[in-house]
Design a protein around this motif. Structure first.
Motif, PDB file in Angstrom:
ATOM      1  N   ARG A  57       0.825  -1.212   0.000  1.00 38.32           N
ATOM      2  CA  ARG A  57       0.000   0.000   0.000  1.00 38.32           C
ATOM      3  C   ARG A  57       0.856   1.258   0.000  1.00 38.32           C
ATOM      4  O   ARG A  57       0.523   2.246  -0.641  1.00 38.32           O
ATOM      5  N   GLU A  58       1.927   1.229   0.770  1.00 34.32           N
ATOM      6  CA  GLU A  58       2.770   2.416   0.902  1.00 34.32           C
ATOM      7  C   GLU A  58       4.166   1.992   1.307  1.00 34.32           C
ATOM      8  O   GLU A  58       4.345   0.988   2.000  1.00 34.32           O
ATOM      9  N   ARG A  59       5.171   2.761   0.882  1.00 37.32           N
ATOM     10  CA  ARG A  59       6.549   2.486   1.285  1.00 37.32           C
ATOM     11  C   ARG A  59       7.294   3.789   1.487  1.00 37.32           C
ATOM     12  O   ARG A  59       7.016   4.791   0.833  1.00 37.32           O
ATOM     13  N   ALA A  68       7.488  -0.559   4.724  1.00 34.17           N
ATOM     14  CA  ALA A  68       6.359  -0.735   3.825  1.00 34.17           C
ATOM     15  C   ALA A  68       5.156  -1.264   4.586  1.00 34.17           C
ATOM     16  O   ALA A  68       5.286  -2.009   5.553  1.00 34.17           O
TER      17      ALA A  68
END
Length: 208
Positions: A57-59, A68
């Motif tokens: 989803r996000e890093r 992450a």
């Protein structure tokens, strides 16, 4: 209390993602997603594999560390390890660690017999190695992004052998050539593993 570290060969997508890389991944499960701390050469490839299997989803990239958040929790694809621990009254000490295609579990128990029972049950499904076993007064964990010498299994083994064989003593009691022969490696390969291990330990010490 007794604590042991079990290394399970193979297993889920996270273990497979670290195979044939020098990367090391630590995981904190949040039921609906996982928080990952990935370091070392090959980290981008590891995260690409995780993204393909689980979703990222996000890093956030910070130097040689990437944090992450995954789209889902891999526990949904549980390999039954947690159930094995629960059956013997043992606790999993976070974080989980993945390296060299293996899943590393730190397991806490009140009695050594419980650890022995867990080991025998895990052997039914995995190639299991006991990497460490000790008596502890309290489990030690690490926070995401915390500086730590995240050595690969080979780097840790080479560094430990160098220390125990007197490589760092004065005068030295062994050589890199002798250590390389012990591991069945070329001298240059052994020295590269040792150099990388020394660098990780030094950076972790300076950032504390």
């Amino acid at each position: 209390m007794q604590q042991a570290t079990f290394r399970l060969a193979g297993g889920n997508a996270y273990a497979a993602a670290t195979a044939d890389t020098d990367a090391r991944m630590r995981l904190w499960c949040n039921d609906h997603c996982d928080l990952l701390d990935v370091r070392g050469e090959g980290a981008d490839g590891v995260l690409e594999a995780v993204d393909a299997d689980v979703g990222v989803r996000e890093r956030v990239d910070e130097g040689d560390t990437t944090l992450a958040v995954t789209d889902a929790c891999l526990r949904a694809e549980s390999d039954g390890v947690e159930d094995t621990l629960a059956a013997h009254g043992c606790l999993l000490v976070p974080p989980l660690t993945y390296a060299d295609g293996e899943k590393h579990l730190r397991v806490l128990a009140l009695a050594p017999e419980s650890l022995t029972a867990v080991y025998h049950d895990l052997r039914a499904d995995y190639d299991v190695t006991v990497a460490d076993k000790q008596t502890v007064s309290a489990p030690q964990s690490a926070a995401p992004g915390e500086s730590a010498p995240d050595l690969t299994a080979r780097q840790a083994a080479v560094l430990r052998a160098a220390v125990e064989s007197g490589y760092y003593d004065r005068p030295r009691e062994t050589t890199t050539a002798a250590l390389a022969e012990r591991f069945g490696l070329a001298r240059s390969t052994l020295e590269e593993h040792l150099r990388r291990a020394e660098g990780k330990v030094a950076r972790a010490a300076l950032q504390r």
